[in-house]
Design an enzyme around this catalytic site. Sequence first.
Site, mmCIF file in Angstrom:
data_model
loop_
_atom_site.group_PDB
_atom_site.id
_atom_site.type_symbol
_atom_site.label_atom_id
_atom_site.label_comp_id
_atom_site.label_asym_id
_atom_site.label_seq_id
_atom_site.Cartn_x
_atom_site.Cartn_y
_atom_site.Cartn_z
ATOM 1 N N HIS A 187 -4.182 8.331 0.077
ATOM 2 C CA HIS A 187 -4.129 9.304 -0.558
ATOM 3 C C HIS A 187 -2.993 9.415 -1.287
ATOM 4 O O HIS A 187 -2.883 9.473 -2.804
ATOM 5 C CB HIS A 187 -4.101 10.741 0.385
ATOM 6 C CG HIS A 187 -3.842 11.926 -0.532
ATOM 7 N ND1 HIS A 187 -4.799 12.574 -1.015
ATOM 8 C CD2 HIS A 187 -2.816 12.487 -0.999
ATOM 9 C CE1 HIS A 187 -4.377 13.952 -1.705
ATOM 10 N NE2 HIS A 187 -3.093 13.703 -1.767
ATOM 11 N N GLU A 188 -1.725 8.980 -0.870
ATOM 12 C CA GLU A 188 -0.860 8.756 -1.765
ATOM 13 C C GLU A 188 -0.923 7.571 -2.777
ATOM 14 O O GLU A 188 -0.325 7.533 -3.968
ATOM 15 C CB GLU A 188 0.555 8.720 -0.944
ATOM 16 C CG GLU A 188 0.846 9.668 0.170
ATOM 17 C CD GLU A 188 0.996 11.153 -0.685
ATOM 18 O OE1 GLU A 188 1.408 10.959 -1.861
ATOM 19 O OE2 GLU A 188 0.421 11.985 -0.171
ATOM 20 N N HIS B 236 -2.464 8.617 -5.640
ATOM 21 C CA HIS B 236 -1.748 9.231 -6.714
ATOM 22 C C HIS B 236 -0.847 8.242 -7.451
ATOM 23 O O HIS B 236 -0.569 8.359 -8.684
ATOM 24 C CB HIS B 236 -0.381 10.092 -5.828
ATOM 25 C CG HIS B 236 -1.173 11.675 -5.744
ATOM 26 N ND1 HIS B 236 -1.797 12.371 -6.284
ATOM 27 C CD2 HIS B 236 -1.186 12.434 -4.373
ATOM 28 C CE1 HIS B 236 -2.196 13.333 -5.913
ATOM 29 N NE2 HIS B 236 -1.741 13.505 -4.519
ATOM 30 N N GLU C 192 -5.457 16.598 -6.680
ATOM 31 C CA GLU C 192 -5.611 16.359 -5.144
ATOM 32 C C GLU C 192 -6.837 15.867 -4.700
ATOM 33 O O GLU C 192 -6.993 15.095 -3.920
ATOM 34 C CB GLU C 192 -5.103 17.803 -4.355
ATOM 35 C CG GLU C 192 -3.750 17.998 -4.803
ATOM 36 C CD GLU C 192 -2.634 17.034 -4.321
ATOM 37 O OE1 GLU C 192 -2.900 16.203 -3.145
ATOM 38 O OE2 GLU C 192 -1.618 16.361 -4.733
#
Length: 638
Positions: A159-160, A163, A239
């Site tokens: 997930h990071e 980003h 997100e």
Amino acid sequence: MNFFQQQDQVQRRTRWLLMLFALAVLVIVGSLGLIVWAIGGGVEAIAWTMGLTAGLIVLASLYRTWRLREGGGPLIALEMGGVRVGGHPVDPQQRQLRNVVEEMAIASGVPVPEIYVLEQDLGINAFAAGFAPNDAVIAVTRGALDSLERAELKGVVAHEFGHILNGDMRLNMRLIGILYGIEILALLGQGGLARRRRRHKGDGAETGTGVLSVTLIVVGYAGLALARWIRAGISRQREYLADAHAVQFTREPDGLAGALKKVAARYAGLNGNTEEITHMLFASDAIGQIFETHPPLLDRVRILQPQFDPEELKGLRERLNARVRKGARERAVDGMQREREGRLPGAEAVGDALGGHPALTHILGAGMLLAALPGPLAWAARSEARVIEVVMYLVLHADREVRERQLAMIGEALDGERQEAVRRLRAAEPVLREDLRLPLLELGFPALRRLDPDERTRLRTLVDRLIHADGRVAVFEYALGRLLDRQLRDVQDPAAASRPRRATLDDHQENAHYLLAVLAHHGHPDDPRAASAALTAGIGVLTGALPLAAEIPEALTGAAGARAWASVLDRVLEQLDALRMRDKDRLIRAMVATAGHGGQVVAAEVELLRVMAASLHVPLPLALDEFVATPPGGEGAG
């Protein structure tokens, strides 16, 4: 998900963000002007008030942004109480975290980021910070390490990385600077009010100070509410996108869903004031607030697991709390034991097993490569004291005479001890597998980034001398030198990678053709016909029209070209880095079509692809299946 489209979208979002910020500033400045007018102030007083207010907000935002640019991602991690994870952590949970991050980085083609653990935070959370992949950090709370299984931790880290790859990290850093500028008014008002209370005076001057302070607090927080509402609208959809990226990357929705369920069952909160970075976090505890930067946790879980029943969370909280308490006790006992025995973290961390899952093409490939690295080399690459020797080892020539000249250069430029250390590495592993060479270099990037400026300059100069020790530049030597130079230059100016690019392929056709010709030639050095066919295929994807034939330029095939191609390619890559994102998309597809023509990609082509993509500030996944080129006239032709 298309990396190039996401980068273009982020640039457009940044422009909108600046416009909305300007609107918020105008609202604040106009409100203060109206207040001054309402209490009877003249035109001059109104003008001064509005001018000083606008100047204060802008200067505060610029100052905070400048500080963030200077400190990059590590500044945010340290401000939040993060502790950097070294190359050889003795803590098994930190070792697992480092392994997961390294797998993700090598699989996605981005530099291995710095890793921090928020040791005092027992909530389950994480964030990525930085202006560009080259100065990125990933920070994970101790609560996440204690609570999550490996697959769940992998989902959080993916997930990071989403980003990072989607450009959200840069946008998030700019949001911090913008919000600080607006918040400064309210902070000044609070400071003025606090000073007035301490003095306990009731004269007119103190009364005026109190009125001004209250005014600044009211207007400042009203403006901050507007800015936070803007931030929330920007962040929530990002997100969802990062969640989708994590699933696409790991192919394990249950891992990410499991992490989100554990956050919902326990909590995500961090110690201290997290308002400034709340939009950067993996998860938030708040639900249903108009200023909330994250979608509701249960909504995120239901997207990943439509059959999810919230009743599953019952009982999970107690199990997690017990697990975290047990981990804290074990760390305390282990710490006291090490203190008594005088042991320090060391080489026992070397050779840690790296897991993978058969369905995960990219991560499995990266895990297998990392697991195959010889222990002493992997240990040295992660060590700040030994990483330079690993770089020297990688540059050593196969020919004994040339290698001895190189070792003499190392002894002259560094010292005899370093020279002997490089000899020992060579003796321990005389021939390193070709597919392990670049991963070994990439493993050393975090340690190389921590060299001081003088050391970086000396290293770049020495590597250049070693590469040219035999009078020619091999493909791997070029890839190593160029990747190292790109990484160390970006350390000095990490924001350079995020500056808008406006150039088009129409202005750089000759450069693009040379780039493809280098790939085709080195992919088929002994077969001019196959090289020509590969170049033709690449140009077809680049232009959308398949040419009759494309010949490798004589500047590459002749004796002079064999000596000069590297310096020419350096200039070409510097100019092509100015391309806008959608044109980089076409160029990358054309590069992959060139390298993949004929159905076999050799080591030289993989190394060139990686270094070319890195020079263009484009992450190239370990596997090329996401960059499959379409025939001319299709979507891939632009």
